[in-house]
Design a protein around this motif. Structure first.
Motif, PDB file in Angstrom:
ATOM      1  N   UNK A 129      12.080  13.082  -7.284  1.00  0.00           N
ATOM      2  CA  UNK A 129      12.826  11.985  -7.918  1.00  0.00           C
ATOM      3  C   UNK A 129      12.361  10.607  -7.444  1.00  0.00           C
ATOM      4  N   UNK A 130      11.462  10.543  -6.468  1.00  0.00           N
ATOM      5  CA  UNK A 130      10.951   9.252  -5.997  1.00  0.00           C
ATOM      6  C   UNK A 130       9.992   8.661  -7.031  1.00  0.00           C
ATOM      7  N   UNK A 131       9.855   7.332  -7.065  1.00  0.00           N
ATOM      8  CA  UNK A 131       8.942   6.712  -8.040  1.00  0.00           C
ATOM      9  C   UNK A 131       7.517   7.259  -7.974  1.00  0.00           C
ATOM     10  N   UNK A 167      15.291   0.914  -4.867  1.00  0.00           N
ATOM     11  CA  UNK A 167      15.649  -0.329  -4.174  1.00  0.00           C
ATOM     12  C   UNK A 167      14.551  -0.718  -3.175  1.00  0.00           C
ATOM     13  N   UNK A 168      14.054   0.248  -2.418  1.00  0.00           N
ATOM     14  CA  UNK A 168      13.012  -0.019  -1.428  1.00  0.00           C
ATOM     15  C   UNK A 168      11.706  -0.424  -2.108  1.00  0.00           C
ATOM     16  N   UNK A 169      11.390   0.201  -3.247  1.00  0.00           N
ATOM     17  CA  UNK A 169      10.192  -0.184  -4.005  1.00  0.00           C
ATOM     18  C   UNK A 169      10.279  -1.648  -4.429  1.00  0.00           C
ATOM     19  N   UNK A 228       0.857  -1.182   0.000  1.00  0.00           N
ATOM     20  CA  UNK A 228       0.000   0.000   0.000  1.00  0.00           C
ATOM     21  C   UNK A 228       0.897   1.237   0.000  1.00  0.00           C
ATOM     22  N   UNK A 229       0.374   2.333  -0.466  1.00  0.00           N
ATOM     23  CA  UNK A 229       1.119   3.593  -0.486  1.00  0.00           C
ATOM     24  C   UNK A 229       0.696   4.414   0.722  1.00  0.00           C
ATOM     25  N   UNK A 230       1.672   4.970   1.420  1.00  0.00           N
ATOM     26  CA  UNK A 230       1.416   5.797   2.592  1.00  0.00           C
ATOM     27  C   UNK A 230       2.093   7.146   2.367  1.00  0.00           C
ATOM     28  N   UNK A 231       1.426   8.191   2.784  1.00  0.00           N
ATOM     29  CA  UNK A 231       1.982   9.538   2.612  1.00  0.00           C
ATOM     30  C   UNK A 231       3.250   9.694   3.440  1.00  0.00           C
ATOM     31  N   UNK A 278       4.876   9.691  -1.384  1.00  0.00           N
ATOM     32  CA  UNK A 278       4.449   8.444  -0.737  1.00  0.00           C
ATOM     33  C   UNK A 278       5.627   7.500  -0.613  1.00  0.00           C
ATOM     34  N   UNK A 279       5.432   6.465   0.191  1.00  0.00           N
ATOM     35  CA  UNK A 279       6.400   5.374   0.282  1.00  0.00           C
ATOM     36  C   UNK A 279       5.633   4.066   0.459  1.00  0.00           C
ATOM     37  N   UNK A 280       6.259   2.920   0.137  1.00  0.00           N
ATOM     38  CA  UNK A 280       5.533   1.655   0.229  1.00  0.00           C
ATOM     39  C   UNK A 280       5.523   1.098   1.650  1.00  0.00           C
TER      40      UNK A 280
END
Length: 178
Positions: free
Chosen positions: A90-92, A123-125, A76-79, A96-98
């Motif tokens: 520059x983030x995907x 890498x984290x994605x 899920x995506x979280x703010x 948000x982050x996964x």
């Protein structure tokens, strides 16, 4: 908007009850001025309507020998709490982050510290996607190892080597097969 994931007369496993049932009717929840239903529930004749996430098809049930809750791992995506979307273009998916949800509640699961995500977001994605898919990978490895164990004469040597590697991985995670 919701789309029906199951159809009438389809046989499904009802997780909360722990039994198989047949969908008797599809129950859409409509909202005024909307072209499609907001939610869809399923009446399987067990006294209440069930959501799609509480049901499982026969195909999925035959794939899994794991805890059914593990099959629901998803990303899920979280703010971002530490940066806004404009600060991390520059983030995907900026802003948000996964988070990998590994249980039936949205709160449980795997998270990464914000600083680590900022250093290597791609890498984290990838890690999040691999972690979310790992129960299915484990099932596939187990199926490959079991097939090779019962049909060694039908497989080429290089495939047997892969199956042995799969068996070693499954054993290291789950312990020896009984």
């Amino acid at each position: 908007m919701a789309k029906a994931q199951f159809h009438k007369n389809q046989r499904v496993y009802v997780r909360p009850v722990g039994t198989w049932a047949t969908i008797e009717r599809i129950v859409p929840q409509w909202v005024k001025d909307m072209d499609e239903p907001l939610r869809i529930h399923y009446d399987v004749g067990l006294g209440r309507d069930f959501a799609a996430k509480e049901l499982e098809t026969e195909e999925v049930a035959t794939l899994s020998h794991l805890d059914p809750e593990m099959e629901e791992w998803h990303v899920v995506r979280v703010a971002n709490k530490w940066r806004g979307a404009d600060e991390c273009a520059n983030h995907p998916i900026p802003g948000t982050h996964p988070v990998v949800v590994t249980g039936s509640h949205e709160g449980g699961g795997w998270r990464v510290p914000g600083v680590e995500y900022d250093l290597t977001p791609d890498r984290v994605e990838l890690q999040a996607k691999v972690i979310a898919a790992s129960p299915k990978f484990l099932v596939l490895l187990r199926r490959l190892a079991d097939y090779a164990r019962h049909n060694p004469e039908n497989l080429p040597d290089d495939v047997m080597a892969i199956a042995n590697d799969a068996d070693a991985i499954v054993t290291s995670i789950m312990g020896p097969a009984t």
